[in-house]
Design an enzyme around this catalytic site. Structure first.
Site, PDB file in Angstrom:
ATOM      1  N   GLY A 231       4.752  -0.255   4.991  1.00  0.00           N
ATOM      2  CA  GLY A 231       3.387  -0.761   4.928  1.00  0.00           C
ATOM      3  C   GLY A 231       3.242  -1.787   3.823  1.00  0.00           C
ATOM      4  O   GLY A 231       4.197  -2.463   3.439  1.00  0.00           O
ATOM      5  N   SER A 232       2.048  -1.874   3.269  1.00  0.00           N
ATOM      6  CA  SER A 232       1.746  -2.913   2.290  1.00  0.00           C
ATOM      7  C   SER A 232       2.336  -2.571   0.925  1.00  0.00           C
ATOM      8  O   SER A 232       2.450  -1.393   0.562  1.00  0.00           O
ATOM      9  CB  SER A 232       0.232  -3.099   2.159  1.00  0.00           C
ATOM     10  N   GLU A 251       9.657   0.311   2.780  1.00  0.00           N
ATOM     11  CA  GLU A 251       9.819  -0.949   3.515  1.00  0.00           C
ATOM     12  C   GLU A 251       8.465  -1.647   3.458  1.00  0.00           C
ATOM     13  O   GLU A 251       7.524  -1.247   4.135  1.00  0.00           O
ATOM     14  CB  GLU A 251      10.244  -0.690   4.963  1.00  0.00           C
ATOM     15  N   LEU A 252       8.394  -2.693   2.633  1.00  0.00           N
ATOM     16  CA  LEU A 252       7.104  -3.273   2.291  1.00  0.00           C
ATOM     17  C   LEU A 252       6.972  -4.702   2.822  1.00  0.00           C
ATOM     18  O   LEU A 252       7.515  -5.029   3.862  1.00  0.00           O
ATOM     19  CB  LEU A 252       6.895  -3.177   0.779  1.00  0.00           C
ATOM     20  N   CYS A 285       6.303  -8.250   8.757  1.00  0.00           N
ATOM     21  CA  CYS A 285       6.638  -8.436   7.349  1.00  0.00           C
ATOM     22  C   CYS A 285       7.781  -9.427   7.161  1.00  0.00           C
ATOM     23  O   CYS A 285       7.975  -9.944   6.060  1.00  0.00           O
ATOM     24  CB  CYS A 285       6.985  -7.102   6.695  1.00  0.00           C
ATOM     25  N   GLU A 379       1.544 -12.289   1.062  1.00  0.00           N
ATOM     26  CA  GLU A 379       1.968 -12.059   2.441  1.00  0.00           C
ATOM     27  C   GLU A 379       0.822 -12.392   3.384  1.00  0.00           C
ATOM     28  O   GLU A 379      -0.221 -11.736   3.382  1.00  0.00           O
ATOM     29  CB  GLU A 379       2.387 -10.601   2.629  1.00  0.00           C
TER      30      GLU A 379
END
Length: 478
Positions: A231-232, A251-252, A285, A379
């Site tokens: 996520g963020s 996992e960003l 992402c 992002e």
């Protein structure tokens, strides 16, 4: 067209439970409520974690062929329910139908890979006689499941990113509790329905849509041995700070770059960059956000890119001709629209796009944008890409690295020496040559550095994170 149900349950300790219908999930194109699901309370989450603890030993004792049979069953059932899974993505995620079908294919790939890897949990025999005192000693080690795991998955790939947690857990023998994104819970619920058809030990899995406020146990409960979050960055690093002693895999986000050198095949680069920047409305992402082009070909490639981007059809994701669907919410579209306007006000040039209607935002290209703007530094997670030019390869690599993120980068060049230098110098988890940063095959190691996260996914590598090494020391007497 597939008809979805009006209501869906959660899955608690392998069983469908319908305590309420408190979570309303909207059709992301129409904005109307499409269906409702059960919402887990803290008490239900506590029961799920307790069930996972009870299931840890029987899960670890499952034979490899038994875990493989569970995963093979999932592959078979996902193929049979392919259209239903794709349609659910169109509705709950606003994902264009072609992209939705691609994600279902990757879901199947991920479980198929996990079925194969479930029988490949290898260890090693290691001689220890490195000095006289250790003569006659040997070491053998193997990997054992880490225990109950907590998974939190995002809205943008609600099937495959959940699969990258669930499938390795089953393959290595870890029970788990999963919180799917509240905006897109249906894919994980369907996976729970399929898993409930198998002979997994009671408590092996729970699929629990939950509000963020009510889901603290997923992070803080000490009975859980691993937290895997996608996520963020802001949320991910906060969860890590509160996770206590458990292992954390993150996992960003990212603002991925591609570099187009003067010797690149421009037609190939064009097709891949348009896809990488704008597929599923840029909500990836590793989507292409920064396009760094050699000065000798910059004008030509910019014009090609603008012309192609203007042809992309936007609209209803259920229409097979649609390439750009809605962003996940009007709030997110308004946020990115604000960034675009600020970039133009700071001196950037709008090449195409830039208009918003509710959650629909046009595919947008900018150039000459100052590097300190949100559109470059943060992002975007939407249909926006920004062009810049370079003359020296080292400068291009430095620009790629000029980011707090580091997931993947793409290079379009025929020069092997430049490729190898980039592989050495780029501060990213992966370098994609003659393709975009957004390309991923589901068995490769995938993850980032810097603010983009910790650890690696890809089935084999996730299994390593979900296991621990247990050593056996042997002394041969005599």
């Amino acid at each position: 067209m597939v008809q979805l149900q009006n209501t869906y349950p959660l899955y608690l300790n392998n069983k469908a439970v319908q305590p309420n219908t408190d979570l309303a999930v909207t059709d992301k194109f129409t904005g109307e409520v499409a269906f409702r699901t059960a919402l887990a309370t803290p008490d239900i989450i506590d029961q799920a974690i307790a069930g996972a603890v009870r299931a840890a030993e029987p899960m670890a004792e499952m034979a490899s062929f038994e875990r493989q049979a569970v995963l093979d069953h999932c592959v078979k059932r996902f193929r049979e329910r392919f259209d239903e899974l794709a349609w659910s993505l169109c509705v709950e995620a606003g994902k264009p139908l072609n992209d939705a079908e691609g994600e279902v294919t990757r879901l199947i790939d991920t479980f198929r890979i996990a079925a194969e890897e479930s029988t490949r949990n290898y260890g090693e025999i290691q001689p220890l006689d490195i000095s006289p005192r250790a003569k006659g000693y040997y070491s053998m080690w193997k990997r054992v499941p880490i225990g109950p795991c907590s998974f939190i998955s995002p809205f943008n790939f609600p099937l495959n990113l959940a699969a990258h947690k669930i499938a390795p857990a089953i393959a290595i023998g870890c029970p788990f509790v999963m919180k799917p994104a509240s905006l897109t819970p249906l894919g994980a619920i369907i996976m729970g329905e399929v898993l409930a058809e198998t002979d997994l030990p009671e408590g092996a899995f729970s699929i629990l849509p939950a509000s963020r406020d009510g889901a603290d146990l997923f992070t803080t409960d000490e009975r859980l041995k691993l937290l895997s979050f996608t996520g963020s960055p802001g949320v991910g690093w906060d969860l890590k700070a509160r996770a206590g002693k458990k292992k954390v895999v993150l996992e960003l986000g990212g603002n991925a770059a591609v570099v187009v050198d003067k010797d690149a095949d421009l037609d190939h680069a064009l097709a891949r960059i348009v896809f990488g920047a704008f597929y599923q409305s840029g909500q990836s992402c590793i989507g292409v956000q920064r396009i760094i082009v050699h000065a000798d070909i910059y004008d030509r490639f910019r014009d090609m890119l603008v012309a192609k981007t203007k042809t992309l059809k936007a609209g209803d994701p259920k229409d097979r001709e649609t390439f750009i669907g809605p962003m996940i919410s009007e709030k997110e579209a308004a946020r990115l629209d604000k960034w675009i306007q600020a970039a133009v006000a700071a001196g950037g040039t709008l090449l195409c796009g830039g208009k918003r209607d509710g959650a629909m935002l046009e595919a947008t290209l900018l150039e000459n944008v100052p590097r300190d703007t949100d559109a470059v530094r943060e992002e975007a997670f939407g249909p926006l890409a920004i062009l810049s030019k370079f003359t020296e390869w080292d400068a291009a690599l430095a620009e790629v690295n000029d980011s707090k993120f580091g997931l993947q980068a793409g290079l379009f060049t025929r020069d092997l020496h430049k490729v190898m230098k980039a592989w050495d110098k780029l501060e990213v988890g992966g370098v994609c040559v003659n393709d975009v940063s957004s390309f991923r095959v589901d068995n490769m190691p995938y993850g980032g550095v810097k603010d983009s996260g910790l650890g690696r996914e890809g089935v084999r590598f996730a299994m390593e994170d979900m296991s621990e090494i247990r050593n056996l020391l042997i002394r041969l007497e005599g």
